[in-house]
Design a protein around this motif. Structure first.
Motif, PDB file in Angstrom:
ATOM      1  N   ILE A 178       0.803  -1.312   0.049  1.00  0.00           N
ATOM      2  CA  ILE A 178      -0.017  -0.054   0.063  1.00  0.00           C
ATOM      3  C   ILE A 178       0.768   1.222  -0.097  1.00  0.00           C
ATOM      4  O   ILE A 178       0.578   2.074  -0.768  1.00  0.00           O
ATOM      5  N   TRP A 179       1.881   1.258   0.814  1.00  0.00           N
ATOM      6  CA  TRP A 179       2.996   2.350   0.868  1.00  0.00           C
ATOM      7  C   TRP A 179       3.536   2.790  -0.378  1.00  0.00           C
ATOM      8  O   TRP A 179       3.837   3.728  -1.157  1.00  0.00           O
ATOM      9  N   CYS A 180       3.850   1.642  -1.073  1.00  0.00           N
ATOM     10  CA  CYS A 180       4.544   1.370  -2.544  1.00  0.00           C
ATOM     11  C   CYS A 180       3.782   2.217  -3.643  1.00  0.00           C
ATOM     12  O   CYS A 180       3.861   3.184  -4.179  1.00  0.00           O
ATOM     13  N   ASN A 181       2.487   1.918  -3.354  1.00  0.00           N
ATOM     14  CA  ASN A 181       1.046   2.603  -4.324  1.00  0.00           C
ATOM     15  C   ASN A 181       0.855   3.983  -3.873  1.00  0.00           C
ATOM     16  O   ASN A 181       1.093   4.849  -4.869  1.00  0.00           O
ATOM     17  N   ASP A 182       0.849   4.412  -2.674  1.00  0.00           N
ATOM     18  CA  ASP A 182       0.526   5.592  -2.166  1.00  0.00           C
ATOM     19  C   ASP A 182       1.748   6.563  -2.570  1.00  0.00           C
ATOM     20  O   ASP A 182       1.423   7.726  -3.060  1.00  0.00           O
ATOM     21  N   VAL A 183       2.976   6.209  -2.249  1.00  0.00           N
ATOM     22  CA  VAL A 183       3.951   6.978  -2.443  1.00  0.00           C
ATOM     23  C   VAL A 183       4.439   7.478  -3.993  1.00  0.00           C
ATOM     24  O   VAL A 183       4.611   8.528  -4.235  1.00  0.00           O
ATOM     25  N   MET A 184       4.392   6.236  -4.646  1.00  0.00           N
ATOM     26  CA  MET A 184       4.520   6.424  -6.145  1.00  0.00           C
ATOM     27  C   MET A 184       3.500   7.128  -7.013  1.00  0.00           C
ATOM     28  O   MET A 184       3.570   8.060  -7.966  1.00  0.00           O
TER      29      MET A 184
END
Length: 277
Positions: free
Chosen positions: A156-162
Motif C-alpha cells: 500500500i505504501w508503494c502504491n501511495d508514495v509512487m
C-alpha cells in the motif's frame, strides 16, 4: 508541495508505531488496529451523521465508534483466554451490541434521524469488520504471522508514495474528476507499476507466495486501494469537506490516511487465506 515536510514527518511517526506494533506481537497489532478503527469510525460517523436531528451527536459518534471496534476487541479477548481463532463469538456479540445501542436511544427517546443509525451501521461494515479480518488472517490457525499485515502495508505504501509523486510531477489526465479533482491517471499507473514491482522484490525474500502470486497480489492491492481512496473522496465530497479530520498533520484525519488500508483488507485477507503457504 508545501505540506510535504509535515506529511513526511507524520508518515514516519505513524510508520514506526505501526511497524513496531505489527512486529512485536499479535496483541500490539490488535492495539494498533483498535486505534485505527476507533478514530476512523469516529470521523466517518461525524461526517455521515451530519445534520441528523438527534441530541448529543458527539456522544453518538463515540458510542458508535466503540461499537464498530467491538468485533476486534472480542476477538482479542478470546485469543488471550481461549485461542480458538473463531470469528463467530465476536460477530454475535457485535449484533447484540448494535441491538443494545438502538435500545439505548429508544429508552432515552432519542430516535433521531435515520442518518445517525445508518452511519453507525456503515462504520461497523466499512471499518470495524475489516479490522477484525486483518487480525484474524494474521493469527490464522493459531499462529501469528506478522509478515501478512506487514507486506500488505508495504505494498500500500508503494502504491501511495509512487502515485503521489508521479501524479504531482507527471499528472495531466484526471482519473475520476467528478469525485477526486487531484488523482490522475498517470499517478494511478505509476502506483500500479511500483506496487507490482514491490511484489516482485518481496518474492525474492518471502516465499509464502510464488512470484506470480506476488505480482497478482500487488496488482490487486494497487487497484483496490485506489478504489478505496476514491470511495473516501466520494464520502468527503458528499458532505462538502476537504479532510475527514485534522488529527494527522499533512494527511488530514485517520480516515484520510488509512482509507486504502481499510478498503483493501477484505480482498487481501481472502487472497492470503487462499494462497499464503
Amino acid at each position: 508541495m508545501s505540506d510535504l515536510p509535515a506529511r513526511v514527518a507524520t508518515a514516519l511517526v505513524l510508520g514506526v508505531c505501526i511497524i513496531g506494533g505489527m512486529f512485536y506481537s499479535w496483541w500490539t497489532l490488535g492495539f494498533v488496529l483498535l486505534i485505527i478503527g476507533f478514530f476512523s469510525s469516529y470521523e466517518y460517523i461525524r461526517l455521515a451523521a451530519f445534520g441528523a436531528e438527534i441530541s448529543h451527536p458527539n456522544r453518538l459518534a463515540i458510542v458508535g465508534s466503540c461499537c464498530a471496534i467491538v468485533p476486534l476487541l472480542i476477538f482479542l479477548i478470546q485469543s488471550a483466554i481461549a485461542p480458538s481463532i473463531d470469528l463467530a463469538p465476536g460477530l454475535i456479540i457485535t449484533l447484540i451490541s448494535i441491538t443494545m445501542l438502538l435500545a439505548y436511544h429508544l429508552i432515552k427517546n432519542e430516535i433521531g434521524d435515520w442518518r445517525s443509525y445508518q452511519a453507525t451501521a456503515m462504520a461497523l461494515v466499512y471499518i470495524g469488520l475489516p479490522m477484525l479480518l486483518m487480525q484474524w488472517i494474521a493469527q490464522y490457525n493459531g499462529t501469528y504471522e506478522w509478515l501478512k499485515p506487514m507486506t500488505l502495508l508495504i505494498l500500500i505504501w508503494c502504491n501511495d508514495v509512487m502515485a503521489y509523486f508521479t501524479g504531482r510531477l507527471l499528472g495531466k489526465r484526471l482519473l475520476y474528476p467528478i469525485i477526486s479533482p487531484k488523482k490522475t491517471l498517470e499517478g494511478f499507473i505509476g502506483g500500479l507499476i511500483m506496487t507490482v514491482t514491490g511484489g516482485l522484490i518481496l518474492s525474492i525474500f518471502i516465499h509464502h507466495l510464488t512470484p506470480v502470486q506476488w505480482v497478482i497480489y500487488g496488482f490487486i492491492v494497487s487497484v483496490v486501494s485506489t478504489i478505496g481512496d476514491l470511495f473516501e473522496s466520494m464520502i468527503k465530497r458528499r458532505y462538502g469537506v476537504k479532510d475527514s479530520g485534522q488529527s494527522l498533520p499533512g494527511h488530514g484525519g485517520f480516515l484520510d490516511r488509512f482509507d486504502a488500508f481499510i478498503f483493501v483488507i477484505p480482498i487481501a485477507s481472502l487472497f492470503l487465506y487462499l494462497c499464503w503457504k
